[in-house]
Design an enzyme around this catalytic site. Structure first.
Site: not given
Length: 800
Positions: A15, A18, A83, A86, A494, A693, A697
């Site tokens: 809208c 926003c 180089c 460049c 963890d 994992d 986490d």
């Protein structure tokens, strides 16, 4: 102040409110002069001071407001760079294009990565821009990767040019060497001493072989910049043209034809060595790409047919013979075997696979025959994702490279200025009126300066280091992550699935003195076999692992929060916690074992009751991974503070931490608060690496200075992390930090050598202590030494 205007396409606005919110948010940013957001066109027009804020920061602001920016990304192969100047010129040229968010050009990889707004630009626009700058480019895609490596073509062409140049230059070099007192005995044919012969030999080298330097210099100067080609063209042209002048006025002495020709030959030799060495720096990617087989045996209409791997589709059933490489990611349908996954995870021991297990492309089937169903093919395999991550890391820029980029941007103009000053000082002060000596010193300054070494110092080390890490199952997502990992001083681990196995196991099984242990274990295992509770599965598996014959359960009832009750062989069996015993009024037999001792060790205690008599006590715990104790010790040996972070209660957490050798424990932390804990540690001045994992986490992995995800964990965790440990082995955390330290150390060595070489070499050349051909040889080999030093990282030995 440099004011810029940028139009940014925005998605997610529903809208006018926003658009208004985004507009006000942008207007409040430091460095933004004005901002207008049009809801109808979904575009923001922003005027800003580029010295205070950049496009990427503005886009990030839009994202923090809850919206997104329309953008695409393309990677191009770029040829013709000689180089750092460049690559810097191309990068800046692309960045100035309207619609480009960011551009990164990698000299070592010879690639360019551009993020842009597709509403304003196309890929062809970038290719044309690069060509206007004097280079060439094409789209880097899967097909181009499979074609013959352009670097091999480059090496072949450079070799041919070198042979031609050397053939023409050697006679000139012979005449120069014969002038030394210690080589006066050398015979030189008289025709070689003829100035016209030398002119004829030098001219093809200067303008034929050396044309590439003139072309590069032209495009550089046309675009108001300078590179190595400018230095070489100026230096060799000065020597050549001065010699031509002397010939035309009839002088046969003081000619420098051999200087210009030998300089070009030596520079070509150095560039050839550099190209070969740079090719080795990407060996890791080539090895990974070469792992996957090109053909696969597929069952179609009950007939086994060998087809190209590109024709395999998800759902196809494949046959994997003993000793064969697995062509795609797949699920085992029938058969059992051990699979060598070392090429993906670094794990040296084969992994047993059976029905329902997942096998991965490029891994090797050891001995058994398997039928598998394809799950991931083409770019959707784990191998392809690894290659993508490594390529992105090698193509990105480390923060430390910014110093080299800044120096390279002004290097060549400064060197040209020093060369001019050198000529003036020699001609008017050191050796008044001696044009030859002044010219020689100026040429030496021009050709000894080497911006190449500066440009290669960082990317070659990143390529070699990240490639070697990938071979060991450590994937750095970006060069920045690889550099910043070195700075870590605190590692947060963890507990579940990282330090521990993540699944409970029976650690102790005690029975009353009068009872038969095997029978009690069989009853307990049978009783828990119908339950899906993790603790029940641990007890059931414990009995099955003992290969006992389990009795039949006639009735089964789950008791929520307490345990289970069942009838086995007409006997009533209860298995549960102390609450169950109290509610049933059953006395606990303390002679079996002291339950409090087990609980203090962080174990879950279960009681088995047979016909209202307590007959056994079982302890269950999520046990440490086999390598956790050594992993924690390794991290401490690196001088790191190790912290365990878990949602478990303090007593359980402390018991696991004590066993692992961790002194600092933060327990009782809900998943949503893990990121807050990481932030609080950072507020104390700690540089934090988070290792986890699970999905819970992911926020902490994203907030941490470096997030490390175990490869055995969830895709969400790996997406949020900066580093993925493919094997899921905690030992790799210390290896990751060590690899980062070695790589950054290697980068610093390269930068020191590149800066020291130029800082020392230029004054020596200006002082007239170096012949131009020696200066050219030094320049040619300086970049080679940097690349060779980076390649040492490919020999780093991490644990297996």
């Amino acid at each position: 102040m440099e004011e810029k205007n940028k139009e940014i396409a925005i998605t997610g606005m529903t809208c006018a409110a926003c658009a208004n919110r985004v507009e006000k948010g942008l207007q409040k940013m430091d460095g933004v002069q004005s901002a207008t957001v049009n809801f109808a066109t979904e575009k923001a027009s922003v005027s800003f001071n580029s010295e205070e804020v950049d496009v990427a920061t503005i886009q990030e602001k839009i994202r923090t407001l809850g919206y997104d920016v329309v953008k695409e990304e393309v990677t191009l192969n770029i040829t013709g760079m000689t180089c750092a100047a460049c690559s810097s010129r191309i990068e800046k040229g692309l960045a100035r294009m309207d619609g480009v968010t960011s551009s990164t050009v990698n000299l070592a990889l010879e690639t360019g990565k551009i993020e842009y707004n597709p509403a304003e630009l196309t890929t062809q626009d970038f290719i044309e821009k690069i060509r206007k700058l004097g280079y060439d480019a094409d789209i880097r895609n899967e097909e181009s990767k499979k074609q013959k490596d352009h670097r091999q073509i480059e090496i072949r062409n450079k070799t041919i040019l070198l042979l031609i140049s050397a053939t023409l230059s050697l006679p000139l070099l012979w005449t120069m060497v014969s002038h030394f007192s210690f080589t006066s005995w050398l015979y030189v044919p008289s025709f070689l001493m003829n100035p016209y012969t030398q002119w004829v030999l030098a001219t093809p080298v200067q303008f034929g072989i050396g044309w590439t330097f003139y072309r590069g210099a032209y495009f550089a100067l046309r675009n108001k910049s300078a590179n190595m080609d400018v230095l070489v063209a100026l230096g060799t042209s000065s020597a050549y043209l001065y010699s031509v002048y002397l010939v035309l006025i009839g002088s046969n002495h003081g000619l420098y034809f051999e200087t210009s020709a030998v300089l070009i030959t030596l520079i070509l030799l150095g560039k050839l060595f550099e190209a070969r060495a740079k090719g080795h720096s990407s060996d890791a990617i080539k090895k990974l790409m070469g792992l996957q087989p090109t053909m696969a045996i597929v069952e179609r209409n009950e007939v086994a047919t060998e087809i190209p791997i590109t024709d395999v589709q998800v759902g196809d059933v494949l046959l994997i013979r003993p000793g064969a490489s697995i062509p795609v990611d797949a699920e085992v349908i029938t058969g059992e075997s051990a699979i060598d996954e070392s090429m993906l995870t670094g794990e040296s021991l084969p992994i047993d696979k059976a029905q329902g297990d997942t096998v991965y492309a490029a891994t090797v089937n050891a001995h058994g025959s398997l039928r598998v169903r394809a799950k991931g093919v083409g770019k959707d395999t784990v191998l392809s994702s690894i290659i993508r991550v490594v390529e992105e890391a090698q193509g990105s820029k480390a923060p430390i490279q910014r110093l080299a980029d800044r120096i390279s941007g002004v290097f060549v103009p400064i060197v040209v200025g020093i060369a001019v000053v050198t000529f003036v000082v020699w001609y008017f002060a050191v050796s008044p009126g001696n044009f030859a000596e002044a010219l020689t010193s100026m040429i030496a300054v021009l050709v000894i300066a080497c911006p190449c070494a500066l440009g290669l110092a960082t990317p070659t080390s990143i390529m070699a280091g990240s490639g070697r890490a990938a071979e060991q199952g450590i994937l750095f997502k970006t060069a920045e992550a690889m550099e910043n990992t070195k700075l870590i001083n605190t590692v947060v681990l963890d507990k579940t699935g990282t330090i521990t196995k993540g699944t409970p196991e029976v650690t102790d099984f005690f029975v009353a003195f009068s009872m038969d242990r095997k029978r009690m274990l069989a009853l307990a295992s049978a009783a828990e076999s119908d339950s899906e509770h993790p603790v029940a599965r641990a007890i059931s598996n414990f009995g099955m692992d003992a290969q006992l014959s389990l009795p039949k359960v006639s009735t089964f009832k789950a008791l929520p929060g307490q345990g289970i009750e069942c009838i086995i062989d007409n006997s009533n069996v209860l298995l549960g916690n102390s609450v169950l015993l109290e509610e049933r009024g059953i006395s606990m037999d303390t002679t079996i074992v002291d339950a409090a001792t087990l609980e203090n060790e962080g174990k879950t205690v279960m009681y088995m009751v047979l016909d209202n008599v307590h007959v056994a006590t079982i302890a269950v715990a999520d046990t440490l991974k086999e390598t956790s104790i050594q992993a924690v010790a390794d991290l401490k040996a690196l001088g790191l503070d190790v912290i365990m972070l878990t949602g478990d209660q303090q007593r359980t957490a402390k018991a696991i931490a004590n066993e692992a050798g961790i002194e600092h424990v933060i327990a009782g932390v809900m998943p949503a608060r893990k990121a807050e804990v990481i932030s609080s540690l950072q507020a104390e001045g700690k540089r934090v690496a988070m290792v986890g994992d699970g999905i819970n986490d992911a926020p902490a992995l994203a907030v941490a200075d470096i997030g490390m995800a175990m490869g055995t964990g969830t895709a969400v965790a790996m997406e949020a992390a900066d580093v993925t440990l493919m094997h899921g082995d905690l030992l790799r955390v210390a290896d990751t930090i060590q690899m980062s330290r070695l790589t950054v150390q290697n980068i610093k060595q390269n930068l020191f050598w590149a800066l020291a070489y130029n800082s020392i070499g230029i004054p020596i050349a200006a002082a007239g202590l170096l012949a131009p051909w020696l200066a050219g040889a030094a320049m040619a080999f300086s970049s080679v030494s940097v690349v060779l030093n980076a390649l040492r990282l490919q020999r780093v030995t991490l644990r297996k």
